[in-house]
Design a protein around this motif. Structure first.
Motif, PDB file in Angstrom:
ATOM      1  N   PRO A  65       0.859  -1.191   0.000  1.00 56.14           N
ATOM      2  CA  PRO A  65       0.000   0.000   0.000  1.00 56.14           C
ATOM      3  C   PRO A  65       0.897   1.243   0.000  1.00 56.14           C
ATOM      4  O   PRO A  65       2.098   1.126   0.244  1.00 56.14           O
ATOM      5  CB  PRO A  65      -0.770  -0.129   1.312  1.00 56.14           C
ATOM      6  CG  PRO A  65       0.093  -0.942   2.200  1.00 56.14           C
ATOM      7  CD  PRO A  65       0.899  -1.851   1.311  1.00 56.14           C
ATOM      8  N   GLY A  66       0.327   2.393  -0.277  1.00 59.90           N
ATOM      9  CA  GLY A  66       1.175   3.579  -0.178  1.00 59.90           C
ATOM     10  C   GLY A  66       0.653   4.730  -0.978  1.00 59.90           C
ATOM     11  O   GLY A  66      -0.447   4.683  -1.539  1.00 59.90           O
ATOM     12  N   ASN A  67       1.489   5.789  -1.039  1.00 66.22           N
ATOM     13  CA  ASN A  67       1.113   7.060  -1.651  1.00 66.22           C
ATOM     14  C   ASN A  67      -0.152   7.617  -0.992  1.00 66.22           C
ATOM     15  O   ASN A  67      -1.148   7.877  -1.656  1.00 66.22           O
ATOM     16  CB  ASN A  67       0.934   6.924  -3.165  1.00 66.22           C
ATOM     17  CG  ASN A  67       2.269   6.827  -3.864  1.00 66.22           C
ATOM     18  OD1 ASN A  67       3.250   7.453  -3.438  1.00 66.22           O
ATOM     19  ND2 ASN A  67       2.348   6.027  -4.899  1.00 66.22           N
ATOM     20  N   TYR A  73      -3.866   6.738  -1.762  1.00 69.26           N
ATOM     21  CA  TYR A  73      -4.003   6.193  -3.118  1.00 69.26           C
ATOM     22  C   TYR A  73      -4.217   4.678  -3.099  1.00 69.26           C
ATOM     23  O   TYR A  73      -5.116   4.161  -3.750  1.00 69.26           O
ATOM     24  CB  TYR A  73      -2.778   6.536  -3.980  1.00 69.26           C
ATOM     25  CG  TYR A  73      -2.928   5.962  -5.365  1.00 69.26           C
ATOM     26  CD1 TYR A  73      -3.729   6.594  -6.307  1.00 69.26           C
ATOM     27  CD2 TYR A  73      -2.341   4.750  -5.713  1.00 69.26           C
ATOM     28  CE1 TYR A  73      -3.927   6.042  -7.564  1.00 69.26           C
ATOM     29  CE2 TYR A  73      -2.540   4.185  -6.962  1.00 69.26           C
ATOM     30  CZ  TYR A  73      -3.334   4.835  -7.874  1.00 69.26           C
ATOM     31  OH  TYR A  73      -3.541   4.279  -9.116  1.00 69.26           O
ATOM     32  N   ARG A  74      -3.336   3.959  -2.374  1.00 67.40           N
ATOM     33  CA  ARG A  74      -3.497   2.500  -2.311  1.00 67.40           C
ATOM     34  C   ARG A  74      -3.562   2.095  -0.848  1.00 67.40           C
ATOM     35  O   ARG A  74      -2.576   2.194  -0.122  1.00 67.40           O
ATOM     36  CB  ARG A  74      -2.345   1.789  -3.011  1.00 67.40           C
ATOM     37  CG  ARG A  74      -2.579   0.277  -3.141  1.00 67.40           C
ATOM     38  CD  ARG A  74      -1.430  -0.455  -3.826  1.00 67.40           C
ATOM     39  NE  ARG A  74      -1.098   0.097  -5.128  1.00 67.40           N
ATOM     40  CZ  ARG A  74      -1.797  -0.098  -6.242  1.00 67.40           C
ATOM     41  NH1 ARG A  74      -2.876  -0.850  -6.211  1.00 67.40           N
ATOM     42  NH2 ARG A  74      -1.441   0.457  -7.383  1.00 67.40           N
ATOM     43  N   THR A  75      -4.719   1.674  -0.402  1.00 67.83           N
ATOM     44  CA  THR A  75      -4.919   1.329   1.000  1.00 67.83           C
ATOM     45  C   THR A  75      -5.548  -0.060   1.092  1.00 67.83           C
ATOM     46  O   THR A  75      -5.928  -0.635   0.075  1.00 67.83           O
ATOM     47  CB  THR A  75      -5.849   2.360   1.679  1.00 67.83           C
ATOM     48  OG1 THR A  75      -7.058   2.439   0.915  1.00 67.83           O
ATOM     49  CG2 THR A  75      -5.203   3.735   1.751  1.00 67.83           C
ATOM     50  N   ARG A 129      -9.482   7.537  -4.040  1.00 69.20           N
ATOM     51  CA  ARG A 129      -8.586   7.995  -5.113  1.00 69.20           C
ATOM     52  C   ARG A 129      -9.130   9.248  -5.773  1.00 69.20           C
ATOM     53  O   ARG A 129      -8.377  10.168  -6.073  1.00 69.20           O
ATOM     54  CB  ARG A 129      -8.416   6.910  -6.173  1.00 69.20           C
ATOM     55  CG  ARG A 129      -7.397   5.926  -5.758  1.00 69.20           C
ATOM     56  CD  ARG A 129      -6.986   5.014  -6.874  1.00 69.20           C
ATOM     57  NE  ARG A 129      -6.295   3.897  -6.257  1.00 69.20           N
ATOM     58  CZ  ARG A 129      -5.902   2.817  -6.892  1.00 69.20           C
ATOM     59  NH1 ARG A 129      -6.123   2.710  -8.185  1.00 69.20           N
ATOM     60  NH2 ARG A 129      -5.265   1.851  -6.261  1.00 69.20           N
ATOM     61  N   ALA A 130     -10.432   9.289  -6.021  1.00 66.92           N
ATOM     62  CA  ALA A 130     -11.016  10.477  -6.651  1.00 66.92           C
ATOM     63  C   ALA A 130     -10.850  11.674  -5.713  1.00 66.92           C
ATOM     64  O   ALA A 130     -10.463  12.762  -6.143  1.00 66.92           O
ATOM     65  CB  ALA A 130     -12.486  10.238  -6.973  1.00 66.92           C
TER      66      ALA A 130
END
Ligand code: GAP
Length: 442
Positions: A186-188, A191-193, A312-313
């Motif tokens: 995951p990361g950013n 963004y990615r969870t 993300r949006a």
């Protein structure tokens, strides 16, 4: 003052998000929980507005799409039929030295750890679904899964919805809800969870119409982001190569956004064919074929699926709206959020805390709240600092009560983006702002 350079932009946004109450790390006082985030007072409004804008565009403004809210936990056979139990895996390697874990498909050298140079383990397949137990027994018969996509709740309810709402293809079923994936990396930020919210719509079409509707939804979904202010040059459509396609897809196209960490997927639009309806029919023993009254025939419609992420949006809208403008004393940080997404629509600011100004401002504030306009009252510090705070929160309008208000009952409206100021009668503030918001979202 210049905007931060690209590598710093993400950390600037993460710290603004925390300082202003958009997004906090989950369980922060315990050291945080990797990849989990909490939306604060401004963040929860922003994300709700994103979801509402999606629901308006996908359900409320259309005659051919209805909504659904299915449960997160589903019968375990759903995930057998969908292919998630056998196929929803990522290739994984561990470093034997530093214990860091990597997705094998993200590495060019599968022998050496990119972090410490240590030796890597052999590649293993890792299923991304979270498992839990239903009821008091913790054995295989009680295993259930946290859904990794909202889509399957729609497929298994296809006939329930179609028959109860008396729908005929082409029609769609839309759903917003949490999904869970035990992502290896995951990361950013958000963004990615591992826990996230999806906004998915399954559009069921006559078989011969699949390609035309695939093109339609690709176009419509890109337009949606732009209609809410995303800069066109920051969006691109990326058609998947054949070898990249998921097992269920005939075609897929990602809407990508250029985040500070590079071009990344915001949403995928897939042609899922009749794969899911057929799989569930076979595994459940109950046919999900649609009966066409005109031809008197049963058939499995094809499915076009625009699948977006609410988190993300929200992150894309936050990043895209961020700007640093002006020089020296004039410099300001502003979130140029679309008015329909802005967490606070209007701030009411008495110029000073005396001479009847707070009372006049309080009346306007109460009137705005009565009209359900999300508003904020602030009388602390200089007016310049209060404007700056609202610019940074993305508030499109400020209403200032000054000494002239006490003589002629007019107030100043200041617009966030242009910084233009003009006077209107205090009694018309709520209707003026409501009209402006309506115009912006038309
Ligand atoms: N039903 C199809 C499906 O789930 P997907 O491309 O795997 O397709 C759809 O997911 C969208 O869900 C993605 O485009 C992304 O916006 C969001 N999403 C997926 N995994 C995510 C994650 N780990 N963290 C945040 N959002 C995620």
């Amino acid at each position: 003052m210049a905007a931060p350079s690209t590598p710093d932009l993400m950390s600037t946004i993460v710290s603004l998000a925390k300082r202003r109450g958009f997004i906090f790390q989950s369980s922060e006082i315990y050291g945080g929980l990797n990849s989990c985030w909490d939306y604060g007072p401004l963040g929860v409004e922003l994300k709700r507005n994103v979801k509402e804008a999606w629901w308006r565009a996908m359900v409320h403004s259309r005659r051919d799409i209805v909504g659904l809210d299915a449960s997160i936990l589903m019968h375990p056979d759903v995930w057998k039929a969908s292919g998630h139990l056998s196929g929803f895996t990522d290739p994984l390697v561990d470093c034997k030295n530093c214990k860091e874990r990597f997705r094998a498909d993200h590495l060019s050298d599968l022998k050496t750890c990119p972090k410490c140079g240590g030796e890597l383990t052999a590649v293993r397949r890792f299923n991304l679904m979270f498992k839990t137990f239903m009821g008091p027994l913790e054995d295989d018969s009680a295993t259930v899964y946290m859904r990794p996509e909202t889509a399957q709740g729609i497929f298994v309810n296809f006939l329930n919805v179609q028959q109860s709402a008396r729908l005929k293809p082409p029609f769609g079923i839309a759903q917003i809800g949490k999904s869970f994936r035990n992502e290896i990396t995951p990361g950013n930020f958000t963004y990615r969870t591992r826990e996230f919210e999806q906004m998915e719509m399954e559009f069921f079409v006559p078989v011969a119409e699949d390609e035309q509707w695939y093109d339609y939804w690709k176009h419509a979904r890109r337009e949606w982001y732009m209609s809410l202010g995303i800069k066109p040059e920051k969006l691109r459509m990326r058609e998947h190569a054949k070898e990249e396609l998921a097992h269920y897809a005939k075609a897929c196209c990602d809407v990508e956004y250029e985040f500070p960490f590079g071009w990344s997927e915001l949403e995928g639009i897939a042609n899922r064919t009749d794969f899911d309806l057929k799989q569930h029919s076979e595994h459940s023993g109950k046919s999900l074929a649609y009966f066409d009254e005109e031809t008197k025939q049963h058939y499995f419609p094809y499915v076009i699926e625009p699948a977006a992420g609410a988190d993300r949006a929200t992150l894309a809208f936050l990043v895209d709206s961020y700007a640093v403008e002006g020089e020296g004393k004039e410099a300001r940080t502003v979130l140029r959020l679309h008015p329909s997404l802005a967490p606070i629509k209007v701030a009411v600011l008495p110029l000073v805390k005396r001479d009847g100004m707070p009372e006049a401002a309080e009346k306007i504030y109460a009137d705005l709240l009565k009209n359900s306009v999300r508003s904020f009252y602030d009388h602390a510090s200089s007016i310049g600092r209060r404007y700056a705070r609202q610019d940074e929160a993305g508030t499109p309008y400020c209403v200032t009560v000054d000494s002239q208000t006490l003589t002629d009952e007019t107030v100043t409206i200041r617009e966030r983006d242009s910084r233009v100021q003009y006077r209107v009668p205090a009694a018309t503030v709520a209707t003026t702002i409501a009209a402006k918001l309506k115009e912006a979202s038309a």
